[in-house]
Design an enzyme around this catalytic site. Structure first.
Site, PDB file in Angstrom:
ATOM      1  N   GLU A  61     -11.277 -13.836 -18.022  1.00 32.52           N
ATOM      2  CA  GLU A  61     -11.185 -14.974 -17.715  1.00 32.52           C
ATOM      3  C   GLU A  61     -11.203 -15.898 -16.228  1.00 32.52           C
ATOM      4  O   GLU A  61     -10.333 -15.333 -15.531  1.00 32.52           O
ATOM      5  CB  GLU A  61     -10.005 -15.539 -18.570  1.00 32.52           C
ATOM      6  CG  GLU A  61      -9.518 -15.413 -19.775  1.00 32.52           C
ATOM      7  CD  GLU A  61      -8.578 -16.464 -20.613  1.00 32.52           C
ATOM      8  OE1 GLU A  61      -9.080 -17.193 -21.456  1.00 32.52           O
ATOM      9  OE2 GLU A  61      -7.650 -16.402 -20.098  1.00 32.52           O
ATOM     10  N   ASN A  72      -5.613 -19.860 -27.957  1.00 34.39           N
ATOM     11  CA  ASN A  72      -4.457 -20.134 -27.076  1.00 34.39           C
ATOM     12  C   ASN A  72      -3.869 -21.494 -27.035  1.00 34.39           C
ATOM     13  O   ASN A  72      -4.618 -22.376 -26.258  1.00 34.39           O
ATOM     14  CB  ASN A  72      -4.478 -19.652 -25.541  1.00 34.39           C
ATOM     15  CG  ASN A  72      -3.235 -19.778 -24.573  1.00 34.39           C
ATOM     16  OD1 ASN A  72      -2.304 -19.918 -25.040  1.00 34.39           O
ATOM     17  ND2 ASN A  72      -3.550 -19.538 -23.514  1.00 34.39           N
ATOM     18  N   TRP A  73      -2.782 -21.803 -27.672  1.00 35.19           N
ATOM     19  CA  TRP A  73      -2.382 -23.188 -27.896  1.00 35.19           C
ATOM     20  C   TRP A  73      -1.643 -23.658 -26.831  1.00 35.19           C
ATOM     21  O   TRP A  73      -1.320 -24.895 -26.524  1.00 35.19           O
ATOM     22  CB  TRP A  73      -1.506 -23.465 -29.105  1.00 35.19           C
ATOM     23  CG  TRP A  73      -2.212 -23.515 -30.482  1.00 35.19           C
ATOM     24  CD1 TRP A  73      -3.501 -22.896 -30.546  1.00 35.19           C
ATOM     25  CD2 TRP A  73      -1.559 -23.731 -31.648  1.00 35.19           C
ATOM     26  NE1 TRP A  73      -3.810 -22.897 -31.963  1.00 35.19           N
ATOM     27  CE2 TRP A  73      -2.543 -23.406 -32.660  1.00 35.19           C
ATOM     28  CE3 TRP A  73      -0.345 -24.075 -32.031  1.00 35.19           C
ATOM     29  CZ2 TRP A  73      -2.410 -23.768 -34.097  1.00 35.19           C
ATOM     30  CZ3 TRP A  73      -0.354 -24.449 -33.576  1.00 35.19           C
ATOM     31  CH2 TRP A  73      -0.978 -24.083 -34.379  1.00 35.19           C
ATOM     32  N   LYS A  74      -1.370 -22.749 -25.889  1.00 33.73           N
ATOM     33  CA  LYS A  74      -0.409 -22.990 -24.628  1.00 33.73           C
ATOM     34  C   LYS A  74       0.762 -23.911 -25.060  1.00 33.73           C
ATOM     35  O   LYS A  74       1.434 -23.619 -26.184  1.00 33.73           O
ATOM     36  CB  LYS A  74      -1.005 -23.780 -23.503  1.00 33.73           C
ATOM     37  CG  LYS A  74      -2.496 -22.958 -23.201  1.00 33.73           C
ATOM     38  CD  LYS A  74      -3.231 -23.583 -21.947  1.00 33.73           C
ATOM     39  CE  LYS A  74      -4.498 -22.896 -22.132  1.00 33.73           C
ATOM     40  NZ  LYS A  74      -5.079 -23.121 -20.641  1.00 33.73           N
ATOM     41  N   GLY A 118      -8.942 -21.913 -25.345  1.00 32.77           N
ATOM     42  CA  GLY A 118      -7.772 -22.772 -24.895  1.00 32.77           C
ATOM     43  C   GLY A 118      -7.969 -24.246 -25.631  1.00 32.77           C
ATOM     44  O   GLY A 118      -7.742 -24.378 -26.796  1.00 32.77           O
ATOM     45  N   GLY A 119      -8.285 -25.050 -24.907  1.00 35.76           N
ATOM     46  CA  GLY A 119      -8.572 -26.626 -25.314  1.00 35.76           C
ATOM     47  C   GLY A 119      -9.477 -26.565 -26.864  1.00 35.76           C
ATOM     48  O   GLY A 119      -8.900 -27.316 -27.478  1.00 35.76           O
ATOM     49  N   SER A 139     -13.336 -22.357 -20.829  1.00 36.86           N
ATOM     50  CA  SER A 139     -13.955 -23.580 -21.108  1.00 36.86           C
ATOM     51  C   SER A 139     -15.024 -23.214 -22.343  1.00 36.86           C
ATOM     52  O   SER A 139     -16.154 -23.652 -22.511  1.00 36.86           O
ATOM     53  CB  SER A 139     -14.602 -24.403 -19.879  1.00 36.86           C
ATOM     54  OG  SER A 139     -13.597 -24.792 -19.147  1.00 36.86           O
ATOM     55  N   HIS A 198      -2.215 -13.654 -18.508  1.00 41.12           N
ATOM     56  CA  HIS A 198      -2.826 -14.938 -18.240  1.00 41.12           C
ATOM     57  C   HIS A 198      -2.777 -15.521 -17.152  1.00 41.12           C
ATOM     58  O   HIS A 198      -1.594 -15.222 -16.429  1.00 41.12           O
ATOM     59  CB  HIS A 198      -2.321 -15.924 -19.586  1.00 41.12           C
ATOM     60  CG  HIS A 198      -3.228 -17.147 -19.721  1.00 41.12           C
ATOM     61  ND1 HIS A 198      -3.099 -18.026 -18.778  1.00 41.12           N
ATOM     62  CD2 HIS A 198      -4.011 -17.468 -20.393  1.00 41.12           C
ATOM     63  CE1 HIS A 198      -4.266 -19.064 -19.198  1.00 41.12           C
ATOM     64  NE2 HIS A 198      -4.682 -18.471 -20.238  1.00 41.12           N
ATOM     65  N   GLY A 248      -9.917 -24.274 -18.305  1.00 39.44           N
ATOM     66  CA  GLY A 248      -9.350 -25.492 -18.435  1.00 39.44           C
ATOM     67  C   GLY A 248     -10.192 -26.528 -17.508  1.00 39.44           C
ATOM     68  O   GLY A 248      -9.727 -27.787 -17.317  1.00 39.44           O
ATOM     69  N   GLU A 278      -2.472 -18.474 -15.954  1.00 39.71           N
ATOM     70  CA  GLU A 278      -1.305 -19.274 -15.748  1.00 39.71           C
ATOM     71  C   GLU A 278       0.066 -18.793 -15.459  1.00 39.71           C
ATOM     72  O   GLU A 278       0.993 -19.093 -14.610  1.00 39.71           O
ATOM     73  CB  GLU A 278      -1.270 -20.337 -16.869  1.00 39.71           C
ATOM     74  CG  GLU A 278      -2.405 -21.281 -16.918  1.00 39.71           C
ATOM     75  CD  GLU A 278      -2.609 -21.740 -18.128  1.00 39.71           C
ATOM     76  OE1 GLU A 278      -1.931 -21.850 -19.188  1.00 39.71           O
ATOM     77  OE2 GLU A 278      -3.701 -22.075 -18.293  1.00 39.71           O
TER      78      GLU A 278
HETATM   79  C1  PEP Z   1      -7.215 -19.979 -21.752  1.00 38.06           C
HETATM   80  O1  PEP Z   1      -6.171 -20.667 -21.645  1.00 38.06           O
HETATM   81  O2  PEP Z   1      -7.105 -18.836 -21.812  1.00 38.06           O
HETATM   82  C2  PEP Z   1      -8.352 -20.672 -21.783  1.00 38.06           C
HETATM   83  C3  PEP Z   1      -9.639 -20.100 -21.681  1.00 38.06           C
HETATM   84  O3  PEP Z   1      -8.487 -22.051 -21.925  1.00 38.06           O
HETATM   85  P1  PEP Z   1      -9.482 -23.244 -21.768  1.00 38.06           P
HETATM   86  O4  PEP Z   1     -10.682 -22.779 -23.127  1.00 38.06           O
HETATM   87  O5  PEP Z   1      -9.039 -24.618 -22.223  1.00 38.06           O
HETATM   88  O6  PEP Z   1     -10.506 -23.098 -20.749  1.00 38.06           O
END
Ligand code: PEP
Length: 240
Positions: free
Chosen positions: A156, A9-11, A223-224, A202, A84, A162, A86
């Protein structure tokens, strides 16, 4: 046997994909910003799948700033993120609206990655399962068994997204097992054994292998660590 799946997930970020190569054991989906779906269409020939991070559940109309499921498909994506944290927290998406999106996406042949998860406060109050159970029951309302089997669920925990604070593999497995049992109660044992359940929060190249080797975790939503060459290592963590 459920095939492992790793989704990035590049956001609202861009990433450098030069280091990425497909792995036949693992399905990979890249959730890129809308404007980059078309740009990255060639990745499909390279063995990757494309997804959109959002859509609006209507065919067309006066929804300024929104994008429809058919526009997403035309651009070359086959998957969509729904629920999600967010979108729930920043954009106020409710369980009921998320259910509308799940149903609409399935009707339009877009495969949802349906995210659920508890906040830190909810975990500390010991209500993780109640929260997730409500998200699942409302999210799957009026979804047939045939369609439910296509949905990919992502557990999640909000406190792990994050933050660099990953759930332990035992914590993640415990919830993913509960989710599978819930799908069995709502639909059937067969549906619960078909649905893929991912962990997200994470995930990185150090913890991926251990998390993805748990019996009820079929891969990850990342994500990251999906923005750099580290993503290749995370994908390898899901391979046999
Ligand atoms: C996400 O955005 O769904 C996520 C899990 O981010 P991260 O891996 O950065 O925690």
């Amino acid at each position: 046997m459920r095939k492992k799946l790793v989704a990035g997930n590049w956001k609202m970020n861009l990433a450098n994909l030069f280091e990425l190569s497909p792995n036949e054991d693992v399905d990979v989906i890249l959730f890129v910003p809308f404007t980059h779906i078309g740009v990255n269409r060639h990745l499909k020939e390279g063995g990757f799948n494309l997804g959109a991070q959002n859509f609006y559940p209507a065919e067309s109309g006066a929804f300024t700033g929104e994008i429809s499921a058919s526009m997403i498909k035309d651009a070359g994506a086959s998957y969509v993120l729904i629920g999600h944290s967010e979108r729930r927290a920043i954009f106020g998406e409710t369980n009921e609206f998320i259910n509308e999106k799940v149903k609409f996406a399935l009707k339009e042949d877009l495969i949802p990655i349906f995210c659920v998860g508890e906040t830190l406060e909810e975990r500390e109050k010991n209500i993780t399962f109640e929260v997730i159970s409500e998200q699942i029951k409302i999210g799957f309302k009026e979804v047939s068994e045939e369609d439910a089997k296509k949905v990919i669920i992502a557990y999640e925990p909000v406190w792990a997204i994050g933050t660099g604070k990953t759930a332990t593999s035992e914590q993640a497995e415990e919830v993913c097992l509960q989710l599978r049992k819930l799908i069995s109660e709502l639909y059937s044992k067969e549906a619960s054994e078909t649905v893929r359940i991912l962990y997200g929060g994470s995930v990185n190249m150090k913890n991926a292998k251990e998390l993805f080797s748990m019996p009820n975790i079929d891969g990850g939503l990342v994500g990251g660590a999906s923005l750099t060459a580290e993503f290749s290592e995370v994908i390898k963590g899901a391979a046999k």
